[in-house]
Design a protein around this motif. Structure first.
Motif, PDB file in Angstrom:
ATOM      1  N   ALA A   1      26.659  15.168   8.495  1.00 21.62           N
ATOM      2  CA  ALA A   1      27.657  15.062   7.431  1.00 21.62           C
ATOM      3  C   ALA A   1      28.657  13.942   7.716  1.00 21.62           C
ATOM      4  N   VAL A   2      29.132  13.850   8.958  1.00 22.49           N
ATOM      5  CA  VAL A   2      30.090  12.794   9.298  1.00 22.49           C
ATOM      6  C   VAL A   2      29.420  11.425   9.211  1.00 22.49           C
ATOM      7  N   CYS A   3      28.177  11.336   9.678  1.00 25.53           N
ATOM      8  CA  CYS A   3      27.453  10.062   9.610  1.00 25.53           C
ATOM      9  C   CYS A   3      27.254   9.611   8.170  1.00 25.53           C
ATOM     10  N   ARG A   4      26.921  10.552   7.290  1.00 28.39           N
ATOM     11  CA  ARG A   4      26.744  10.186   5.880  1.00 28.39           C
ATOM     12  C   ARG A   4      28.048   9.660   5.288  1.00 28.39           C
ATOM     13  N   ALA A   5      29.163  10.291   5.655  1.00 32.95           N
ATOM     14  CA  ALA A   5      30.460   9.837   5.150  1.00 32.95           C
ATOM     15  C   ALA A   5      30.780   8.430   5.659  1.00 32.95           C
ATOM     16  N   ILE A   6      30.483   8.166   6.932  1.00 27.40           N
ATOM     17  CA  ILE A   6      30.712   6.830   7.493  1.00 27.40           C
ATOM     18  C   ILE A   6      29.856   5.800   6.766  1.00 27.40           C
ATOM     19  N   ALA A   7      28.586   6.142   6.531  1.00 27.09           N
ATOM     20  CA  ALA A   7      27.673   5.213   5.865  1.00 27.09           C
ATOM     21  C   ALA A   7      28.119   4.922   4.436  1.00 27.09           C
ATOM     22  N   GLN A   8      28.548   5.955   3.722  1.00 29.57           N
ATOM     23  CA  GLN A   8      29.000   5.761   2.342  1.00 29.57           C
ATOM     24  C   GLN A   8      30.204   4.830   2.292  1.00 29.57           C
ATOM     25  N   ASP A   9      31.159   5.038   3.206  1.00 27.69           N
ATOM     26  CA  ASP A   9      32.329   4.158   3.243  1.00 27.69           C
ATOM     27  C   ASP A   9      31.926   2.729   3.611  1.00 27.69           C
ATOM     28  N   ALA A  10      31.038   2.606   4.596  1.00 26.52           N
ATOM     29  CA  ALA A  10      30.638   1.271   5.050  1.00 26.52           C
ATOM     30  C   ALA A  10      29.951   0.485   3.942  1.00 26.52           C
ATOM     31  N   ARG A  11      29.170   1.169   3.109  1.00 26.99           N
ATOM     32  CA  ARG A  11      28.495   0.470   2.000  1.00 26.99           C
ATOM     33  C   ARG A  11      29.499  -0.046   0.976  1.00 26.99           C
ATOM     34  N   ARG A  12      30.703   0.527   0.975  1.00 23.58           N
ATOM     35  CA  ARG A  12      31.769   0.045   0.090  1.00 23.58           C
ATOM     36  C   ARG A  12      32.684  -0.940   0.809  1.00 23.58           C
ATOM     37  N   GLY A  13      32.302  -1.282   2.047  1.00 28.91           N
ATOM     38  CA  GLY A  13      33.096  -2.224   2.818  1.00 28.91           C
ATOM     39  C   GLY A  13      34.249  -1.599   3.565  1.00 28.91           C
ATOM     40  N   VAL A  14      34.287  -0.261   3.623  1.00 30.14           N
ATOM     41  CA  VAL A  14      35.376   0.450   4.295  1.00 30.14           C
ATOM     42  C   VAL A  14      34.921   0.855   5.695  1.00 30.14           C
ATOM     43  N   LEU A  15      35.700   0.480   6.703  1.00 28.64           N
ATOM     44  CA  LEU A  15      35.393   0.840   8.087  1.00 28.64           C
ATOM     45  C   LEU A  15      36.220   2.072   8.448  1.00 28.64           C
ATOM     46  N   ALA A  16      35.587   3.229   8.416  1.00 28.38           N
ATOM     47  CA  ALA A  16      36.296   4.501   8.594  1.00 28.38           C
ATOM     48  C   ALA A  16      36.431   4.821  10.082  1.00 28.38           C
ATOM     49  N   HIS A  17      37.389   4.172  10.738  1.00 28.40           N
ATOM     50  CA  HIS A  17      37.548   4.338  12.185  1.00 28.40           C
ATOM     51  C   HIS A  17      37.843   5.790  12.559  1.00 28.40           C
ATOM     52  N   GLU A  18      38.623   6.478  11.712  1.00 24.88           N
ATOM     53  CA  GLU A  18      38.957   7.865  12.043  1.00 24.88           C
ATOM     54  C   GLU A  18      37.716   8.754  12.006  1.00 24.88           C
ATOM     55  N   LEU A  19      36.774   8.445  11.120  1.00 30.09           N
ATOM     56  CA  LEU A  19      35.534   9.216  11.075  1.00 30.09           C
ATOM     57  C   LEU A  19      34.647   8.914  12.278  1.00 30.09           C
ATOM     58  N   VAL A  20      34.696   7.681  12.757  1.00 29.01           N
ATOM     59  CA  VAL A  20      33.923   7.330  13.954  1.00 29.01           C
ATOM     60  C   VAL A  20      34.434   8.124  15.152  1.00 29.01           C
ATOM     61  N   VAL A  21      35.754   8.262  15.251  1.00 29.98           N
ATOM     62  CA  VAL A  21      36.340   9.077  16.320  1.00 29.98           C
ATOM     63  C   VAL A  21      35.927  10.540  16.147  1.00 29.98           C
ATOM     64  N   GLU A  22      35.990  11.026  14.908  1.00 29.52           N
ATOM     65  CA  GLU A  22      35.593  12.408  14.634  1.00 29.52           C
ATOM     66  C   GLU A  22      34.127  12.638  14.990  1.00 29.52           C
ATOM     67  N   LEU A  23      33.294  11.640  14.727  1.00 30.62           N
ATOM     68  CA  LEU A  23      31.867  11.769  15.020  1.00 30.62           C
ATOM     69  C   LEU A  23      31.632  12.021  16.504  1.00 30.62           C
ATOM     70  N   ARG A  24      32.332  11.294  17.346  1.00 30.18           N
ATOM     71  CA  ARG A  24      32.150  11.493  18.787  1.00 30.18           C
ATOM     72  C   ARG A  24      32.561  12.900  19.200  1.00 30.18           C
ATOM     73  N   THR A  25      33.586  13.424  18.565  1.00 31.16           N
ATOM     74  CA  THR A  25      34.018  14.790  18.876  1.00 31.16           C
ATOM     75  C   THR A  25      32.971  15.803  18.425  1.00 31.16           C
ATOM     76  N   VAL A  26      32.495  15.639  17.195  1.00 29.92           N
ATOM     77  CA  VAL A  26      31.501  16.564  16.649  1.00 29.92           C
ATOM     78  C   VAL A  26      30.206  16.517  17.452  1.00 29.92           C
ATOM     79  N   ALA A  27      29.840  15.303  17.903  1.00 31.32           N
ATOM     80  CA  ALA A  27      28.597  15.135  18.660  1.00 31.32           C
ATOM     81  C   ALA A  27      28.741  15.552  20.119  1.00 31.32           C
ATOM     82  N   GLY A  28      29.960  15.874  20.532  1.00 32.91           N
ATOM     83  CA  GLY A  28      30.180  16.300  21.908  1.00 32.91           C
ATOM     84  C   GLY A  28      30.143  15.170  22.903  1.00 32.91           C
ATOM     85  N   ALA A  29      30.435  13.950  22.427  1.00 33.51           N
ATOM     86  CA  ALA A  29      30.371  12.779  23.318  1.00 33.51           C
ATOM     87  C   ALA A  29      31.688  12.597  24.062  1.00 33.51           C
TER      88      ALA A  29
END
Length: 227
Positions: free
Chosen positions: A199-227
């Protein structure tokens, strides 16, 4: 008409064809996870160009486009000398389209969303030779549990690199690379039972296709993925 390869080392170059980028990313991600060198094409023209250039061992094409386009592509691939094993995927193609795909040389017609174990199990059983009699719509009941365990191990091994690719895309401002990397991880995560990561990856991809770099979602992704 050329026939698929039946000897030599396992196939390693795959071409995934379909108009929907998310659907392509799902299949391409599964194949990359297990070592395939994957090329993607959004339509017939690009598919034929890439087939001539890369001589793929496997072509996976989506039937959910204009009527008859998928089977027609399979026939044209054979006419230009493509020796790849052919697979079709579809969410709602009618029986006529499915039959046409099989007649055009497809090993099978898989339902969407494509089940990871079903796709890779089918390739393991059939991609070394011609389709078995009656091939067409394999069942998930045939999926090997050991294969799914191996996929989970491969997913865990590949995850740090996937997360790094996403972080690098955001850090360097490369929206296209960010969209590709996050869409790929979204596809494999959804298939292998990691819905929050998907779900977080899809949100990042959707924003990126609109030219938006969702840095906060990238941080959230690492948390969700347990990295």
């Amino acid at each position: 008409m050329s026939t698929p390869r039946t000897d030599g080392p396992p196939a390693r170059i795959a071409l995934v064809v379909g108009a929907d980028a998310a659907d392509r990313a799902l299949v391409a991600g599964l194949l990359r996870l297990t070592g395939w060198d994957v090329r993607e094409a959004a339509g017939t023209r690009d598919a034929l160009r890439l087939a001539r250039r890369s001589d793929p061992d496997l072509v996976v094409t989506d039937l959910d486009g204009p009527a008859g386009e998928g089977p027609a592509l399979l026939r044209r691939l054979r006419l230009v000398g493509c020796r790849a094993h052919l697979l079709a995927v579809t969410a709602d193609a009618d029986a006529q389209d499915r039959a046409a795909a099989l007649e055009a040389g497809a090993l099978a017609c898989l339902p969407k969303p494509v089940h990871a174990g079903l796709l890779l199990g089918l390739l393991g059983r059939r991609a070394s030779g011609p389709p078995a009699s009656g091939a067409g719509d394999p069942s998930t009941e045939d999926v090997d549990a050991e294969l799914m365990d191996r996929l989970q191990q491969l997913y865990a091994t590949a995850l740090p690199g996937r997360l790094t690719a996403i972080s690098d895309g955001a850090r360097t401002g490369d929206a296209a690379a960010l969209a590709r990397a996050s869409a790929t991880l979204a596809g494999t995560s959804a298939q292998l039972g990691h819905p929050e990561v998907a779900a977080v990856c899809r949100a990042i991809a959707q924003d990126a296709r609109r030219g938006v770099l969702a840095h906060e979602l990238v941080v959230e992704l690492r948390t969700v993925a347990g990295a």
